[in-house]
Design a protein around this motif. Structure first.
Motif, short mmCIF file in Angstrom:
data_model
loop_
_atom_site.label_atom_id
_atom_site.label_comp_id
_atom_site.label_asym_id
_atom_site.label_seq_id
_atom_site.Cartn_x
_atom_site.Cartn_y
_atom_site.Cartn_z
N ARG A 112 0.82 -1.21 0.00
CA ARG A 112 0.00 0.00 0.00
C ARG A 112 0.86 1.26 0.00
O ARG A 112 0.54 2.24 -0.68
CB ARG A 112 -0.94 -0.01 1.21
N GLU A 113 1.95 1.22 0.75
CA GLU A 113 2.76 2.42 0.91
C GLU A 113 3.48 2.82 -0.38
O GLU A 113 3.66 4.01 -0.64
CB GLU A 113 3.78 2.22 2.03
N ILE A 114 3.92 1.86 -1.20
CA ILE A 114 4.62 2.25 -2.43
C ILE A 114 3.65 2.87 -3.43
O ILE A 114 4.08 3.52 -4.39
CB ILE A 114 5.36 1.05 -3.06
N VAL A 115 2.36 2.67 -3.21
CA VAL A 115 1.34 3.29 -4.07
C VAL A 115 0.85 4.61 -3.46
O VAL A 115 0.78 5.64 -4.15
CB VAL A 115 0.15 2.34 -4.29
N CYS A 146 2.20 6.32 -0.75
CA CYS A 146 3.26 7.20 -0.21
C CYS A 146 4.54 6.98 -1.01
O CYS A 146 5.61 6.71 -0.45
CB CYS A 146 3.50 6.92 1.26
N THR A 147 4.43 7.10 -2.32
CA THR A 147 5.55 6.76 -3.20
C THR A 147 6.79 7.57 -2.89
O THR A 147 7.91 7.02 -2.80
CB THR A 147 5.14 6.97 -4.67
N GLU A 148 6.65 8.88 -2.71
CA GLU A 148 7.82 9.73 -2.48
C GLU A 148 8.51 9.37 -1.16
O GLU A 148 9.74 9.36 -1.07
CB GLU A 148 7.41 11.20 -2.47
N ASP A 149 7.72 9.07 -0.14
CA ASP A 149 8.32 8.67 1.14
C ASP A 149 9.08 7.36 1.01
O ASP A 149 10.17 7.19 1.58
CB ASP A 149 7.23 8.52 2.20
N GLU A 150 8.52 6.43 0.25
CA GLU A 150 9.19 5.15 0.05
C GLU A 150 10.47 5.31 -0.76
O GLU A 150 11.47 4.63 -0.52
CB GLU A 150 8.25 4.16 -0.65
#
Length: 241
Positions: free
Chosen positions: A93-96, A98-102
């Motif tokens: 979920r996070e790479i979708v 919160c892409t910039e954070d990842e």
């Protein structure tokens, strides 16, 4: 010339130890299987004069202990698998979302290894082309989690339980073969301490922590547990009589 070709064709084989999870289960089962029934048999020998009673109590303990240890191993492995799945879904979920954070976390991971952002950028670009591998990378290098093997929980339970039974039968064998309780105790002490020494040495050699140190450690722990159980049983039995 021939020597150069021979060297170029030779393969570098690294001696890293694998299957650490299986070895861990065997170590858990054997160490408890050798120690607990050994202490129980020694303790009962200090309180009763019948080898038959020692054998019956020892077999009952081995049965109960193997089930309890196997169940504990199953639940622990099942918990690890569920934790891995939960964390993986969160990373997906996070790479979708919160892409910039990842992406920034990727750079931070490489910075730990003194790799600058310019050198890490092509790796990040490649990972973004393959989301599944991006998640795998984050699971391994951000969270330090490895995907558990399939049916790990069942194998762990069977390995621990089987190792416990194998270890537990060693201190009981003299009581099955010798009718004299004191003679059986002495024989049990000898073969169990030898088994503990061999087990500790093998464990130390496999995991690379020193065979002698591990052999002494397992002998000390197992011997101390049996000695305390025996002396306590004799003391309590003496007060009771």
């Amino acid at each position: 010339m021939h020597q150069v070709a021979q060297n170029s064709n030779s393969q570098h084989i690294e001696g890293h130890f694998e299957s650490s999870a299986v070895v861990r289960d065997i170590v858990i089962g054997l160490s408890d299987g050798l120690t607990v029934p050994f202490a129980l048999a020694a303790g009962l020998s200090g309180a009763v004069a019948s080898s038959h009673i020692v054998v019956l109590a020892g077999l009952a303990e081995i049965a109960a202990g193997s089930i309890a240890m196997g169940l504990g191993g199953y639940l622990a492995a099942r918990g690890d698998a569920e934790h891995y799945i939960s964390e993986r879904h969160r990373e997906e979920r996070e790479i979708v979302d919160c892409t910039e954070d990842e992406e920034e976390e990727i750079y931070e991971i490489f910075e730990r290894y003194s790799v600058d952002r310019a050198a890490a950028a092509p790796v990040l670009a490649s990972l973004k082309q393959n989301p599944a591998q991006w998640v795998n990378f984050m699971m391994r290098f951000e969270l330090g989690l490895e995907e558990p093997a399939a049916n790990r929980a069942h194998r762990s339970a069977l390995t621990i339980a089987g190792s416990y039974i194998a270890g537990g039968m060693i201190p009981l064998l003299p009581y099955m073969l010798v009718s004299d309780n004191l003679a059986a105790l002495k024989l049990s002490v000898i073969i169990t301490l030898i088994a503990l020494a061999l087990f500790g040495a093998l464990k130390g050699k496999l995991v690379g922590t020193g065979w002698l140190r591990n052999a002494i450690q397992t002998i000390t722990i197992g011997g101390a547990a049996a000695a305390v159980a025996y002396l306590l049983a004799r003391l309590l039995n003496g007060h009771a009589s």
